[in-house]
Every structure is written in structure tokens, then in C-alpha cells.
Design a protein around this motif. Structure first.
Motif, PDB file in Angstrom:
ATOM      1  N   GLN A 198      -6.938   4.691   8.147  1.00  0.00           N
ATOM      2  CA  GLN A 198      -7.966   4.816   6.982  1.00  0.00           C
ATOM      3  C   GLN A 198      -7.589   3.123   6.012  1.00  0.00           C
ATOM      4  OE1 GLN A 198     -10.114   6.741   5.464  1.00  0.00           O
ATOM      5  NE2 GLN A 198     -10.352   8.252   6.973  1.00  0.00           N
ATOM      6  N   ILE A 199      -6.051   3.107   5.928  1.00  0.00           N
ATOM      7  CA  ILE A 199      -5.501   1.946   5.136  1.00  0.00           C
ATOM      8  C   ILE A 199      -5.892   0.663   5.700  1.00  0.00           C
ATOM      9  CG2 ILE A 199      -3.511   0.653   4.645  1.00  0.00           C
ATOM     10  CD1 ILE A 199      -2.361   3.180   3.976  1.00  0.00           C
ATOM     11  N   MET A 255       1.146   5.260   1.119  1.00  0.00           N
ATOM     12  CA  MET A 255       0.299   6.505   1.850  1.00  0.00           C
ATOM     13  C   MET A 255       1.010   7.960   1.015  1.00  0.00           C
ATOM     14  SD  MET A 255       0.038   7.756   5.532  1.00  0.00           S
ATOM     15  CE  MET A 255      -0.364   6.656   6.374  1.00  0.00           C
ATOM     16  N   TRP A 274       0.568  -1.141  -0.025  1.00  0.00           N
ATOM     17  CA  TRP A 274       0.017   0.051   0.190  1.00  0.00           C
ATOM     18  C   TRP A 274       0.746   1.345   0.016  1.00  0.00           C
ATOM     19  CZ3 TRP A 274      -0.623  -4.316   2.961  1.00  0.00           C
ATOM     20  CH2 TRP A 274      -2.007  -5.063   2.913  1.00  0.00           C
ATOM     21  N   ASP A 316      -3.161   4.890  -2.052  1.00  0.00           N
ATOM     22  CA  ASP A 316      -4.258   4.241  -1.445  1.00  0.00           C
ATOM     23  C   ASP A 316      -4.933   5.321  -0.529  1.00  0.00           C
ATOM     24  OD1 ASP A 316      -2.411   1.656  -1.178  1.00  0.00           O
ATOM     25  OD2 ASP A 316      -4.471   1.520  -2.138  1.00  0.00           O
ATOM     26  N   VAL A 317      -4.025   6.341   0.143  1.00  0.00           N
ATOM     27  CA  VAL A 317      -4.475   7.080   1.333  1.00  0.00           C
ATOM     28  C   VAL A 317      -3.593   8.662   0.996  1.00  0.00           C
ATOM     29  CG1 VAL A 317      -4.383   7.725   3.725  1.00  0.00           C
ATOM     30  CG2 VAL A 317      -5.414   5.984   3.001  1.00  0.00           C
ATOM     31  N   ASP A 365     -15.009   3.306   0.476  1.00  0.00           N
ATOM     32  CA  ASP A 365     -14.726   3.363  -0.798  1.00  0.00           C
ATOM     33  C   ASP A 365     -15.387   4.529  -1.362  1.00  0.00           C
ATOM     34  OD1 ASP A 365     -12.657   1.883  -0.945  1.00  0.00           O
ATOM     35  OD2 ASP A 365     -13.587   0.153  -1.768  1.00  0.00           O
ATOM     36  N   PRO A 417       0.245   3.917  -7.672  1.00  0.00           N
ATOM     37  CA  PRO A 417      -1.037   3.910  -7.036  1.00  0.00           C
ATOM     38  C   PRO A 417      -1.208   4.248  -5.636  1.00  0.00           C
ATOM     39  CG  PRO A 417      -0.716   1.787  -7.634  1.00  0.00           C
ATOM     40  CD  PRO A 417       0.662   2.557  -8.011  1.00  0.00           C
ATOM     41  N   LYS A 439      -9.581   0.036   4.757  1.00  0.00           N
ATOM     42  CA  LYS A 439      -9.566  -0.201   3.643  1.00  0.00           C
ATOM     43  C   LYS A 439      -9.129  -1.529   3.484  1.00  0.00           C
ATOM     44  CE  LYS A 439      -7.987   1.282  -0.998  1.00  0.00           C
ATOM     45  NZ  LYS A 439      -7.104   2.418  -1.756  1.00  0.00           N
ATOM     46  N   ILE A 440      -8.307  -2.157   4.140  1.00  0.00           N
ATOM     47  CA  ILE A 440      -7.941  -3.525   3.994  1.00  0.00           C
ATOM     48  C   ILE A 440      -8.745  -4.666   4.604  1.00  0.00           C
ATOM     49  CG2 ILE A 440      -6.004  -5.467   4.592  1.00  0.00           C
ATOM     50  CD1 ILE A 440      -4.000  -3.237   4.873  1.00  0.00           C
ATOM     51  N   ASP A 500       0.754  10.294  -7.179  1.00  0.00           N
ATOM     52  CA  ASP A 500       0.037   9.347  -7.731  1.00  0.00           C
ATOM     53  C   ASP A 500       0.255   9.352  -9.243  1.00  0.00           C
ATOM     54  OD1 ASP A 500      -3.054  11.446  -7.328  1.00  0.00           O
ATOM     55  OD2 ASP A 500      -1.105  11.653  -8.129  1.00  0.00           O
TER      56      ASP A 500
END
Lengths: 582, 200, 326
Positions: free
Chosen positions: B156-157, B106, B104, B137-138, B181, B135, B160-161, B131
Motif C-alpha cells: 500500500q505504501i 507504517m 514514510w 501513511d499506512v 486515497d 504522520p 501511495k508513492i 499518529d
């Protein structure tokens, strides 16, 4: 009058003596062919090179070489000019090795060439930008030098000055002996590169290949960084190792080049203030201070006493937090994981206090032209005193736990010998210089703000090694605490406001002129040069970062040391790479 | 002679999970979320706040993110803290590629989100937001963001997981009803004016 | 009290023993990871793992499962066999190392009169594993780390051996069970009283052998990224990690038996005393890590060759003389 002066600028020299208002000391104008000799003369007389600035004006590109003498109150700027169609200067890297990097940086940003430069490769910009020169002005934006500095500032030469007599003699004796050759082929040419950015993986990039051209078979070439666990930031050092010994070390910069000097020309004077917090984010208020001092000199703004005291107090608090972080990070490099935790604990207290006043935890933007943004709250003095007392009580614990530890002493003593002559040739300042036995501190030698009213000492250690630099910084923390307490006492009596009435507002345009202000930062002498042509935005901003000069001596200092010692030397230099790359 | 790179490019395959049942996946996801090892990738000022988040006052170790691994092969979370310059961009991409899956990213601070204060017309040196390279994620905004911001990004990650949020929200904030999401902006409960941009 | 010696079938006994050891090592791995983080945290004035499970006890479980679920990567150009053999080779000998250790009266794996020799011989496998890891990674940094690790391990084995020999001279046997039996229950009857120098040297060499701080140069993060295990991910890294902790347990167990009286203790002797002493030594090892900076590599070797070996030799000589005389 103007034609007259241009010609005389080129062939004779005129000295502006002691223009203290602009903070520049003495300026000597001379022909560029005589630079190498003048530089040799300066080195022999004991002057240290601060920086080499270029200014793009319609007459040509003016090179400003700033020198300081540690003992005499003499700051000299040698100015030369090269016409645009023949923009080359002789390199003084043979005399002052520190000029090597300054000249490489100038070659990146301006279309100039330095004759006989030992290593004309890009320093800050990527090697595929060799044909672009970001700080070069467009034709319509250039102004004449006399729009910046009015002609009547030139006065007759003070024939007592060493350089004036030298120049006159040299002009007559050596003009035909050493004509200047301007060879365009000697300039760095970028290899053929595709137009888009390369993102694919390759076996070594430009810097590794350039380094390998002089490499013999039984040695290992290794890359340290740019992503590196030592918390310096993005520094890359290409090393040639013979077993564990460093034979050659070459730092590669530019990985965090954030275009500060270009932004100085794009943003207005007020809009540029937040940038100063991000140049060296660990001692952000010192950069704030230097820039505000320079513009205040330019616009002749006086700062009220209360604001000066607040500036001094917050500056010293910031210096404390910077030194605490240096200490923790240095020990982390050496393998001790705990002191950085203790250091951050103290730092958090200081940061909380500064957050109440300035609004930020790290990248402060608190000083403004004419004073500070807002006044300190009522309980400020009390809180500061209590924080400073707590810190003073903890310093002996740091000493007992860490400084007197045998393992640490063995890692730090006799490592990285930097002597005064090396500092002079490279322009090193700050704890690096004071750890080499030279008592030079801008706060004492050329006092600014209210430092001349405060009673403090400059710690100087004679060991020339990393241990001396370490002790200098530890003692500086105690001295900063003294300064803060004295300034707090004086603050009670100063109530003339935190900013002058009629402070410049956001659309402020200072009169044309140039100003240079030097300030003592945690890492050394911070210099900010601002040239204004009367417009809304500065014409040129040059940031002299102490880390730049300090790091330039690493290549010479690290030869023959062990790899672990090279890491220890880097830590003892106290580097913040965004300041070096700007 | 081995090439000059600090880490060599890898030959990898991503195999499908050996045990593909949902409860096992949930447990493994939970373990991954509670043991995110960040990679030390501090570039500039935000790096200091990242360090502060790992220090005694804010202590990321409480949530499992203690071990800051210097090698990308052993880390799960790349915290891009600071401005990414064009010279540094290939290194960022290569480091991202060297991290083994699952990984991931950040983006910490305004520079990593969009170029931050260094974005101006005619800029020549930075990548406007990480980005554009990897990619993300946060995104944690701020210049620099407070360490609490980084911790919130970590939460938040984790959300997300695993699909749910494990730690209490700050006072005055209510959880977003449509899940992590959704495009809905979290709105503070007190009477702050709405942005008016995102509807439900 | 479990009487292992009473199980008649040797093969069955061995199998049960290995199973028990596997459980012991596994649980200890989790426990030590947690202990290390917590000790680090408290020395650094912070809680350490706290939220994952009550007081963070599930953190090592989460770490382990996460590592299992990571993608396995191997560098391009790495030697597949060497690269993947290294972590396995690092971990496999651990089982053998635990076999001769006597945890309590009649609580051991294999009774042999050469227990010490067995342990010292198999502990040398670690060096080989490091070598394979560094070379097989196709990475200059890993190679440097492996070279350093090998020099350090080889150097520090010598004083280790010499101090163990001193105790062996004194007790006249290499059997760990008999060494324990020869010490008494009270602290002044332990071997540390008669061999204090040997204990200090042994413990320091143990710290160096297991590559723990302040001798953790092979994994020196700030210089070499992550040293010889830079290129390992997921379970490969996990195995190295576990192997390091297991080796720490082995050396602390051996130190306990040789110098601190093994499972004997005041009032009621038994395996709990063994565990108490072993964990005390482990805590001290962890304490070292979070207190001292790293010793530079040439200084590490200097200390070994110029200080420890002469001192250990002198100690051995003195012991030999005294044993002969008395």
C-alpha cells in the motif's frame, strides 16, 4: 478477634505453615523494623529473593517478601505492614542487591519509602510521574486484609521455623536499638516540570544527568538504546566507558511499561487473560499457565487430565519456539546473520501448528480457568510428532554449524561470569541459574500440572559463563522434545475433556483469598500472585517476571568487561523487555 | 564534549528537485517505492512479526525492503511495531525527525494504531496511537498482524508513492476503484455484509 | 584483442582508461550489490531480491537512484568540510588503485614498474576517510567506530605488505604485468603453489582491510548502531558503500594477479580468466560474511599482531633464504 490480630501482626509473628493450597508455602508476619536482620538471616540460610510485592489494604500497605530455597522445598513469604500515614520500610538492598530494583518499582507504584535505599530513583515510570502512584487504591476501594484472607487462617507460630524464633529473639533484643525512622525527605522528588509532555530534543534527559553526577573526566558516557539493533526490545543502558572497558553500566527501564498490574485491577478475571499473552510474548503460554493456576487455586477448580496434558504439550512447544528465537537473536547480536533465518524456519512450523489449535501465531490466549479453550484436532498428535522429529534432526546441524565454531566460542566462553551466590542475591532463575551450576527448575523442584509424571532431565552446566547458559538452552530444547513425545503418548489415553464441566464463565467471581503460582518459563521462574476480595475484578495481581531479576544483576556482572562482551552478556541473559517492564 | 544523544539533531534543507519533469519524477518515485529501507524500530510483540516478515518464509527482500538499517539516517520507512509508551514518545519523535526526506511511517499493530489492548479508562502510560506523534501513511491492524499483513502494508505504501498497485491482490479481493486515497473501504468480493458506513 | 599500449598519445590513453574504469566500477558496483543480496538469500534459504525486475536485477538500480534522491543531512555541530570530504576521499582513490592492474594481455591503465607500491600506498587513504567520517560526525558512536576502524586497518596493513613483499622477492619485481607474465597458464604454475601461506594471510588481511565480516567490527550494527557512517544519508552513504565494494574488487584483483596467475589460464588465456578468478574470490568473501559471527575487536587485533605478523615475517624470511640459495 480482629483487633487482637492486628496488634499481634505488628508486634509478634504468626506463621501460616505450608498453605500449599494457596501455593505460598509458609508466611511469617513480622514487624518491619526487623526486616533487615531477617533478610540477613535468610541469605545466610541460603534463600534466594524472588520478589517484593506490596498490597494496599485498609490497615496499611503490606509488604510481601518472597524467598525460595533451591534445595529445600521451602518457600517463605515474610509479611510486614506499614500504616498509611507512615508508609516506609527498611530497605534490604544492602543484603539482597536484587531488592534494589523491586523496591524502586514499589516506590513508583505506591506512596512508600524505603529507608537507606542506595538509589531511590524511578524505575518503570517516567520521572515526571513521581507524585503519582498508579497502583495506590482509592479510599473507597480499599478492603481490609481480613476480607481477603479470613482470620482463621492464622495459626500459632511453629516455633521450629527459623524465622519465628529469630523474630521472637529480635523483638526482645533489638527493638529499642534500631527504631525505624521514616524520613519523607529521602523520597525522590520530581524536579519542576511543565505540565505537558516534553517532546523537544534536549541534551540528555533525567537518567543521563543522574548518571553523570558521579563521572570522572577521562571516561566516556554512552547510551545504548532505547532504539537498538539488538533485537531485545527497548532497553536502554547507560554506560561509562574507559576506552573499550565498561566501568559502570546502568539499565534504564520503563520504555515499554504497559500497565499490566494496573490492568489486573481494572479488568475482570476473564478479561485479563489476553494480557498474559503479551507480558512475555515469546513464551506466552507459560504466563497463561501461571495465571490460570493461580486463579484455579483461588477458586479450587480442578483441571481434567487431558487439559493438563494439552497444556504441557503446548507449553513445551512454545518453549521450543522461544529458545529458537533466542538462539537466532543471540547470534544476530554476535554478527552472524544466517542462524536466525534457520531458527525462524523451524519456528514457523511450530507456529503453524499452534495456530491451528489456539488461533494465534504469537500472543496466545489459549488456557482458561478449568482447562483450555478448545480441544486439539484429530491429527494433532501426528503433526506434532513429525514437527518435533524434524526439529530433533536439525539440532545437530545447529551444533555443528554454530556451537562448535571457533569464532563463536571465543565470543561466548568465559564471558559474563555469574556464580550461584550472585544468583541468590539477585533472585536469578532459569538458564542463568542452571548455567551457574544450580539444578533448580520449577518443573522438578515444585512440580505442577503433570510434570511429575514425565521423565526428563534438567541440563545444568558448571561454567558460570555465557557458554554454559547457551548450552543449557540448547539442551533444554532436546529435553522439551522428550517431554512433548511422552505427553503425546499419554494424551491418547486421556479423554476426560479439555475443560471441566461447569467451567467458570465470563462473569466468574472467585472466593476471596490469595494465591501464588510459579511456573518455569523459558527465561526462568514466572510467578503470578492474585489476591481477590470476592469481587468481579482481582484486588491485586503481581507478575513476577524472571527477566526482571535476571537483568538486575547486569550492572554488577558487566563491570570491567569490554563493550562487545556487554552485548554478549545481555544476549546470554535472554531478555524480553516487555516482561521486565510489564 | 558532545551531547549524550545517540544521534545529534541535524541541520537540513529540502531543496527542490534539480530536474523537475514528470517522467523523471515517475522513475524516481518508482525507484523509491521499490527500494524502501525499513528502520529497525521494534518495540514489543509486533516486532517479532516484523522480523518474521524479513525471514525466509515471507521474505520482504523480494520487494526491495531487505536492508534493515539501524540508523535512521539511512532508512526510508519507519515501521512502528509495538506500543509507544509516554517515556518512549520523545525518542519516536526524534527518530522520525532524523530520517531524511522522503520518509514514510507504517503503524504496525493495534497498539501503534490506537493503543490497542492497553487502552482503558484511567490509563497513564501509553500513547494511544502513534499518529498522535508522527504522520502515519499506512495502518496495519492486528494483534499482532500476520507478516502477510505487513507485506500488504508495504504494497500500500508503494501504491501511495507510485500511484498504482504493483502486486496481485489476494484471491477474492477486488481493487478499490477510486484510487488509494479514497475513503472507501475495500470490500471483499464474496457476499460479506457491508459495513454500511462509507458510501461512495 | 584491445591493445591499449598501441594508443600513441599517453594523455588520451589515460583518459580512455579512466572512462573505461569508471564504467567498470559502476557496473561492478551494481553487480556486486545484487550478487551479495542473492548469495545472502540463497545461503539463508530464501530468494532474495526477486520482484523488482526479472529475478530482481533492477534492485541495485532502484537502490542507487533512491539514494541519489535522498535529502542530504549533516548533523548539527559537525565539521562541514570534514563531514563531506570523507565519502569523497573514500571513493576517489579507487581510480588510481585500478590503474596498474593488468586485466589481460596489454590491457592495463598505466604501465609502471611500481604498480604494487602504488596500490598499497593509495589503499591507505581509506583509513583517512574513515577517520574524517568518524570525527566529523560529532557523534560518540561514530567516533568509536572510526577509532576501531583505524586501529584495524593500520594493523592489518602490515601482514598484507609482508606477504606482498614475499611474492615480490620471489618474482623480483613490483610490476603487476611482469608478475603475471612469470606465472604459467596451469594452476600448478601459479604462485599459490609456492606461497600458500602468503595467499591465506593475504586474503584474510584483505577481508580485514575492507572491513568485511567476520572483521566488520567498525560497522558492528548490534553494538554501535552503524558505526562510523551512522550520520550519513543518501549519497554520502552510497559513496561509502560503493567504495567498500570497489576496494573489495581491488584486493581480489591483486590477489588474483599475485597468486592465481592473473589473466592466464588453461587452454585460452585472456581477460575472461581474470574475471572468473576475481569473481570467485569475491564470492568467497561474501560467503564468509553470511557464515561467520563477528570476531571481537581485541581478538581481531590479537590475531593480527600475535599470529599474522609473525607468520608473515617467517614466510618472508624463508622466501628470502630460499631465493638467495636457489
Amino acid at each position: 478477634m480482629r483487633e487482637d490480630l492486628i496488634f499481634s501482626y505488628e508486634r509478634e509473628n504468626r506463621a501460616v505453615v505450608d498453605d500449599h493450597v494457596s501455593g505460598q508455602g509458609c508466611s511469617v508476619y513480622m514487624d518491619r523494623t526487623r526486616l533487615a536482620d531477617a533478610a540477613a538471616m535468610m541469605l545466610e540460610a541460603g534463600y534466594a529473593l524472588d520478589d517484593i510485592t506490596l498490597l494496599d489494604v485498609s490497615e496499611g500497605i503490606q509488604g510481601q517478601y518472597r524467598f525460595t530455597h533451591w534445595d529445600k522445598q521451602d518457600r517463605v513469604t515474610i509479611r510486614t505492614i506499614a500504616p498509611h500515614d507512615e508508609a516506609c520500610f527498611p530497605s534490604i538492598a544492602g543484603v539482597y542487591p536484587g531488592a534494589d530494583w523491586h523496591e524502586r518499582e514499589n516506590m513508583d507504584f505506591y506512596p512508600v519509602n524505603y529507608e537507606d535505599h542506595p538509589n531511590p530513583t524511578p524505575l518503570l515510570l517516567p520521572d515526571d510521574m513521581a507524585e503519582e502512584h498508579p497502583l495506590e487504591k482509592r479510599e473507597k476501594d480499599r478492603v481490609s486484609y481480613f476480607d481477603i484472607v479470613p482470620g482463621q487462617k492464622f495459626i500459632e507460630c511453629d516455633s521450629d521455623h527459623m524465622l519465628c524464633s529469630c523474630a521472637l529473639n529480635l523483638h526482645s533484643a533489638k527493638k529499642d536499638e534500631f527504631p525505624l525512622r521514616c524520613i519523607p525527605e529521602l523520597r525522590f522528588k520530581q524536579p519542576d516540570m511543565p505540565a505537558n509532555m516534553r517532546l523537544e530534543v534536549e541534551d540528555g534527559d533525567f537518567y543521563s544527568k543522574h548518571f553523570e553526577t558521579t563521572y570522572s573526566d577521562d571516561r566516556l558516557v554512552l547510551n545504548m538504546g532505547p532504539q537498538h539493533p539488538s533485537t531485545h526490545g527497548v532497553l536502554r543502558v547507560v554506560l561509562e566507558l574507559d576506552g573499550e572497558y565498561v566501568i559502570r553500566a546502568e539499565p534504564v527501564l520503563g520504555y515499554i511499561h504497559r500497565m499490566h498490574e494496573k490492568m489486573g485491577e481494572v479488568k475482570t478475571f476473564h478479561q485479563y487473560l489476553p494480557n498474559m499473552g503479551r507480558v512475555d510474548y515469546l513464551h506466552a503460554l507459560a504466563w497463561n499457565h501461571a495465571y490460570c493456576l493461580a486463579v484455579e487455586k483461588l477458586a479450587d477448580i480442578e483441571v481434567p487430565r487431558r487439559a493438563e496434558l494439552i497444556r504441557v504439550i503446548t507449553n513445551e512447544l512454545n518453549r521450543l519456539s522461544s529458545h529458537l528465537l533466542w538462539w537466532g537473536a543471540y547470534l544476530l547480536d554476535l554478527g552472524a546473520f544466517t542462524p536466525i533465518m534457520y531458527a525462524f524456519e523451524d519456528r514457523e512450523r511450530i507456529m503453524d501448528l499452534l495456530q491451528v489449535i489456539t488461533g494465534s501465531r504469537l500472543t496466545y490466549c489459549y488456557f482458561v480457568f478449568g482447562g483450555v479453550t478448545c480441544d486439539v484436532p484429530g491429527d494433532f498428535a501426528e503433526r506434532t510428532r513429525s514437527i518435533v522429529h524434524t526439529l530433533r534432526d536439525r539440532l545437530p546441524m545447529f551444533t555443528a554449524l554454530v556451537t562448535e565454531n571457533l569464532i563463536l566460542r571465543k565470543r561466548v566462553e568465559d564471558i559474563g561470569v555469574i556464580d550461584p551466590s550472585m544468583c541468590r542475591r539477585y533472585g536469578a532463575t532459569g538458564p542463568v541459574l542452571r548455567g551457574a551450576g544450580v539444578a533448580y527448575d520449577v518443573r522438578m523442584n515444585s512440580p505442577y500440572s503433570v510434570y511429575d509424571e514425565l521423565d526428563f532431565e534438567i541440563p545444568v552446566y558448571d561454567g558460570h559463563d555465557a557458554m554454559s547458559r547457551y548450552m543449557v538452552r540448547m539442551d533444554e530444547m532436546a529435553e522439551s522434545i522428550k517431554i512433548i513425545e511422552q505427553a503425546l503418548d499419554l494424551l491418547d489415553g486421556a479423554d476426560d475433556g479439555h475443560i471441566i464441566k461447569k467451567a467458570p464463565n465470563a462473569g466468574f467471581t472467585p472466593p476471596s483469598g490469595e494465591a501464588y503460582a510459579a511456573v518455569e518459563g523459558a527465561r526462568g521462574k514466572i510467578g503470578v500472585y492474585v489476591a481477590s476480595d470476592g469481587g468481579k475484578k482481582p484486588y491485586r495481581v503481581k507478575l513476577r517476571a524472571p527477566g526482571f531479576s535476571n537483568l538486575s544483576l547486569f550492572a554488577e556482572c558487566a563491570q570491567g568487561t569490554l563493550l562487545a562482551d556487554a552485548v554478549s552478556i545481555l544476549g546470554s541473559l535472554d531478555l524480553v523487555i516487555p516482561e521486565i517492564d510489564r | 564534549m558532545a551531547p549524550q544523544n545517540p544521534l545529534t539533531p541535524a541541520v537540513t534543507t529540502v531543496d527542490s528537485a534539480m530536474i523537475a519533469s514528470a517522467p523523471v519524477q515517475k522513475v524516481v518515485d518508482l525507484c523509491r517505492a521499490m527500494s524502501l529501507w525499513p528502520m529497525t524500530f521494534g518495540l514489543a510483540c509486533c516486532a517479532i512479526e516484523m522480523m518474521a516478515a524479513g525471514m525466509a518464509r515471507f521474505d520482504m527482500a523480494r520487494f526491495g525492503a531487505e536492508v534493515f538499517r539501524p540508523s535512521p539516517r539511512q532508512s526510508d520507512l519507519m515501521i512502528v511495531a509495538g506500543t509507544v509508551s509516554k517515556k518512549m514518545a520523545p525518542a519516536v519523535v526524534r527518530l522520525y525527525e532524523q530520517m531524511p526526506a522522503p520518509k514514510w511511517v507504517m503503524a504496525l499493530g493495534n497498539c501503534a494504531i490506537s493503543g490497542g489492548p492497553f487502552k482503558f479508562k484511567g490509563q497513564y502510560g501509553i500513547i494511544e496511537g502513534v499518529d498522535q506523534l508522527v504522520p502515519v501513511d499506512v495502518y496495519v491492524p492486528g494483534c499482532p498482524p500476520r507478516p502477510e499483513g505487513l507485506l500488504e502494508g508495504l504494497f500500500q505504501i508503494q501504491e501511495k508513492i507510485t500511484g498504482r498497485r504493483w502486486w496481485p491482490l489476494p484471491e477474492g479481493f477486488e481493487p478499490s476503484p477510486a484510487g488509494p486515497d479514497s475513503a472507501e473501504v475495500r470490500k471483499p468480493a464474496s457476499g460479506e455484509p457491508e459495513t454500511g458506513k462509507e458510501g461512495s | 584483442m584491445m591493445n591499449f599500449a598501441a594508443i600513441p598519445e599517453p594523455a588520451l590513453r589515460l583518459v580512455l582508461c579512466i572512462v573505461a574504469l569508471a564504467v567498470f566500477i559502476g557496473l561492478n558496483g551494481l553487480l556486486l550489490v545484487y550478487m551479495e543480496r542473492k548469495i545472502a538469500g540463497h545461503i539463508q534459504r530464501r530468494p532474495g531480491p526477486f520482484e523488482v525486475g526479472p529475478h530482481g536485477v533492477l534492485t541495485p538500480v532502484a537502490d542507487a537512484l533512491k539514494l541519489v534522491g535522498k535529502q542530504l543531512v549533516a548533523p548539527e555541530g559537525a565539521d562541514k568540510w570534514l563531514f563531506w570530504t570523507a565519502p569523497i576521499l573514500s571513493f576517489m582513490p579507487i581510480f588510481v588503485l585500478f590503474l596498474p592492474i593488468e586485466f589481460g594481455p596489454n590491457l592495463f591503465g598505466v604501465e609502471t614498474n611500481l604498480g604494487l607500491l602504488l596500490i598499497l600506498a593509495f589503499a591507505g587513504f581509506n583509513v583517512l576517510a574513515l577517520c574524517l567520517a568518524g570525527w566529523g560526525s560529532n557523534n560518540k558512536w561514530g567516533l568509536l567506530g572510526a577509532a576501531r576502524a583505524v586501529s584495524q586497518s593500520v594493523a592489518y596493513e602490515i601482514p598484507l605488505l609482508l606477504t606482498v613483499l614475499a611474492v615480490a622477492f620471489m618474482t623480483g619485481t613490483l610490476d603487476l604485468g611482469e608478475i603475471t607474465a612469470m606465472q604459467g597458464a596451469w594452476p600448478w604454475q601459479w604462485n599459490v603453489v609456492t606461497q600458500p601461506l602468503a595467499f591465506v594471510i593475504f586474503f584474510t588481511c584483505a577481508v580485514a582491510e575492507t572491513n568485511r565480516a567476520p572483521f566488520d567490527v567498525p560497522e558492528a550494527e548490534s553494538e554501535l548502531t552503524a558505526g562510523f557512517h551512522t550520520e550519513y544519508s543518501g549519497m554520502g552513504f552510497g559513496l561509502f558503500f560503493l567504495a567498500e565494494y570497489a576496494e573489495m574488487i581491488v584486493v581480489c584483483s591483486v590477489a588474483t594477479i599475485l597468486f592465481l596467475g592473473g589473466w592466464k589460464g588453461p587452454f585460452i588465456s585472456g581477460p575472461w580468466w581474470f574475471l572468473v578468478k576475481m569473481y570467485a574470490l569475491l564470492t568467497i568473501m561474501m560467503w564468509f560474511r553470511w557464515t561467520y559471527p563477528r570476531v571481537r575487536f581485541d581478538q581481531v587485533l590479537n590475531i593480527c599482531w600475535k599470529w599474522f605478523i609473525p607468520l608473515a615475517l617467517a614466510n618472508l624470511l624463508l622466501t628470502a633464504v630460499l631465493v638467495k640459495v636457489f
